[in-house]
Design an enzyme around this catalytic site. Structure first.
Site, PDB file in Angstrom:
ATOM      1  N   HIS A 135      -8.784 115.407  29.178  1.00  0.00           N
ATOM      2  CA  HIS A 135      -8.940 116.795  29.620  1.00  0.00           C
ATOM      3  C   HIS A 135     -10.375 117.265  29.446  1.00  0.00           C
ATOM      4  O   HIS A 135     -10.620 118.385  29.006  1.00  0.00           O
ATOM      5  CB  HIS A 135      -8.004 117.707  28.818  1.00  0.00           C
ATOM      6  N   HIS A 141      -3.228 121.432  30.081  1.00  0.00           N
ATOM      7  CA  HIS A 141      -3.661 120.180  30.686  1.00  0.00           C
ATOM      8  C   HIS A 141      -4.385 120.562  31.971  1.00  0.00           C
ATOM      9  O   HIS A 141      -4.128 121.620  32.551  1.00  0.00           O
ATOM     10  CB  HIS A 141      -2.459 119.288  30.963  1.00  0.00           C
TER      11      HIS A 141
END
Length: 619
Positions: free
Chosen positions: A552, A596
């Protein structure tokens, strides 16, 4: 035939093939399934020399942009993707996702050697894989769909990023989704007509149900974490359709790929941005395809959507970046901007692991991936049921730790993912390579669990205090960047994860989990034997040793308000000081979000498309 070969290659990584050949019935079933899953042919267009819009990168944001901008038949659009066009057949079952991380659909990125984390992994490095191919990281990720907390976006707006408040981005999130979320279907937060299928995972284990119930009894509200507030617990929402992976390519490009004004060029690696004579604006891009260099010009705009690593690399190789760093590599400076000066990552850990003593017979048989590679399970998957429809993550818990930097009580800083398995479930070499797990560590720590029903949690620090840099290795555009990032360089990140682990240990004492006979796996992680098991110091060691990455990475081309010296792009995603050039990918996210990044990348693509059309309305 190609997809059949791909599936067999994936399965060849599994222990099942390591112990014996698949029988004819399994092979015949595979062949039948493959005949139903045709490759997506993006063609081999005759490229023009000039397009209205040129997009570099076919990740989630790039696929959205290509679709939306080409809706106007008067506008010509080219999207360049350095990866492949066809989607891999073995990406369909989410369970097999890790097998793709070492394939041609992924960059083989890795961190520099770590001092404070990844200590038990091969060479003390963590994997920073990013997807490549039409769909980008949506091809290889864990299909987890989370939008983030409303406070993330409202904080951006308060900092001067006009247009990015929660109320302003929520319509885009609704536009993206074709949602099928049973418990929250009527709350008004989800869209029904979008291109990305978002659903409850078809498979849900006894562990997931018991954990959500136990967390609710332990003080965490059961909520829709995609409705703006996420401090609580809920079952996973995934970008899948009847348990089959949905990628950005299948969602946004598959049905429009034959538009005459849209060209999709795969195996096309952008190497240099082209500028006007006075360097005031971008006019095109140079790229390689079929071992030859080509140039293409952008009549209106050049849009970089190559991802949080490849976009800053392309900018710096073209002369846009920190002046001193560029000069070190002999690159002529076009604009002195802080490209790559910041990178944040959501680091976390594998574990803790628990053993299940009282599960049902079906649950007790969830011991290995081999048991799922059968005709019955493949047929279940084809029909949208069974464990193969899951990536193993079933529920999410959001926690606020005492070391969180933001005082807002509604903004969590740790996410805990509950998985119905642990690393003992998949004995394939592909998974070990994907997460850089040494054979000896697997043998000592995970192999003793192979005949026991077990599962794990994965705590992930979202509001990380650690920040790093992405820099050029050389002026060679084909070299990977250097990732100067040290996990847990700031001790608070470890403390936040340890707090979340202790919250999990508290929650599993509640009645729903205890009815399953949950026991904490008490074998120390190799390298942590010197600490008293289950003490705070032990869990600190555990986190630093069994570190994992969640891919991420953000802020390498961060967005900021006018006058922000750390910003690369403005709130309309225009590169500062360079006309006709924008960045639209996860690299613009200005700080680590409570999400996310896949859903946010779709959001960035949809919002960027509207801004680009608005800014070019009078062209």
């Amino acid at each position: 035939m190609l997809r059949w070969v791909q599936i067999l290659l994936a399965l060849s990584c599994s222990a099942r093939l390591g112990r014996g050949l698949l029988d004819k019935q399994v092979i015949n079933t595979l062949a039948e399934m493959v005949s139903e899953m045709n490759d997506i042919d993006y063609g081999n267009p005759q490229l023009r020399t000039v397009y209205d819009y040129v997009i570099v990168g076919a990740g989630p944001a790039g696929c959205v942009l290509a679709n939306r901008l080409s809706e106007d038949p008067k506008v010509s659009v080219l999207i360049l993707e350095l990866g492949r066009g066809e989607r891999p057949a073995f990406a369909e079952p989410p369970m097999l996702g890790p097998m793709l991380m070492g394939s041609d659909y992924s960059f083989g990125y890795e961190t520099t050697r770590q001092k404070y984390g990844c200590l038990g992994l091969t060479d003390r490095k963590c994997s920073w894989t990013h997807g490549r191919g039409v769909g980008g990281s949506s091809i290889i990720n864990n299909i987890i769909y989370t939008r983030g907390n409303r406070r993330d976006f409202d904080n951006w707006a308060r900092a001067g990023m006009e247009g990015w408040s929660w109320e302003e981005v929520l319509p885009y999130y609704r536009k993206i989704e074709r949602a099928n979320i049973k418990d929250f279907d009527g709350n008004g937060a989800h869209g029904k007509e979008g291109r990305v299928s978002v659903e409850d995972c078809p498979f849900r284990s006894e562990v997931a149900k018991a954990f959500v119930a136990s967390a609710s009894q332990s003080g965490y509200p059961y909520l829709d974490y995609n409705a703006g507030d996420n401090l609580g617990v809920s079952f996973l929402q995934a970008h899948s359709k009847r348990g089959h992976r949905v990628t950005a390519g299948t969602a946004y490009l598959k049905d429009v790929r034959h538009r005459p004004n849209l060209h999709i060029s795969t195996r096309s690696w952008a190497t240099q941005i082209l500028f006007s004579e006075d360097n005031s604006e971008a006019v095109g891009v140079r790229f390689t395809k079929n071992k030859r260099y080509h140039t293409v010009r952008a009549r209106r705009e050049l849009i970089l959507s190559a991802g949080a690593f490849e976009t800053p690399k392309l900018l710096m190789n073209s002369g846009i970046g920190p002046a001193e760093h560029l000069r070190q590599h002999g690159i002529r400076v076009v604009r002195d901007l802080p490209v790559g000066r910041q990178v944040y990552e959501h680091g976390g850990a594998f574990g803790p692991v628990f053993i299940v003593r009282n599960g049902s017979r079906a649950e007790q048989n969830l011991l290995s991936l081999e048991q799922l590679l059968t005709v019955d399970e493949m047929l279940k998957f084809r029909n949208g049921t069974g464990p193969l429809t899951s990536n193993s993550i079933e529920s999410l818990l959001y926690v606020k730790s005492p070391v969180a930097s933001d005082p807002d009580p509604g903004l969590p800083d740790v996410e805990v993912m509950q998985s119905f398995l642990s690393m003992s479930f998949d004995s394939s070499i592909a998974t070990r390579i994907a997460y850089r797990l040494p054979d000896e560590l697997v043998r000592q720590y995970y192999d003793p669990l192979m005949s026991v029903r077990n599962f794990m949690f994965l705590p992930m620090i979202m509001k990380t205090h650690t920040v790093g840099r992405v820099e050029l290795k050389s002026r060679n555009p084909f070299h990977h960047p250097i990732f100067n990032y040290q996990y847990f360089e700031d001790e608070r990140d470890v403390e936040a994860l340890v707090y979340a682990i202790k919250e999990v240990l508290r929650i599993v004492q509640a009645a729903p989990m205890q009815r399953l006979g949950i026991e904490l796996y008490n074998r120390p992680v190799p390298g942590c034997e010197h600490e008293q098991f289950n003490s705070d110091d032990y869990w600190r060691c555990h986190v630093r040793t069994l570190t994992t990455t969640f891919q991420h990475q953000v802020a390498t081309c961060r967005m900021g308000a006018p006058g922000d010296p750390s910003a690369v792009v403005d709130p309309r995603l225009r590169v500062r000081g360079v006309g006709r050039l924008r960045v639209a990918d996860a690299g613009i996210i200005p700080e680590p979000p409570t999400a996310h990044t896949c859903a946010m990348s779709y959001l960035i693509g949809e919002k960027a498309a509207d801004m680009i059309r608005e800014d070019n309305r009078g062209y």
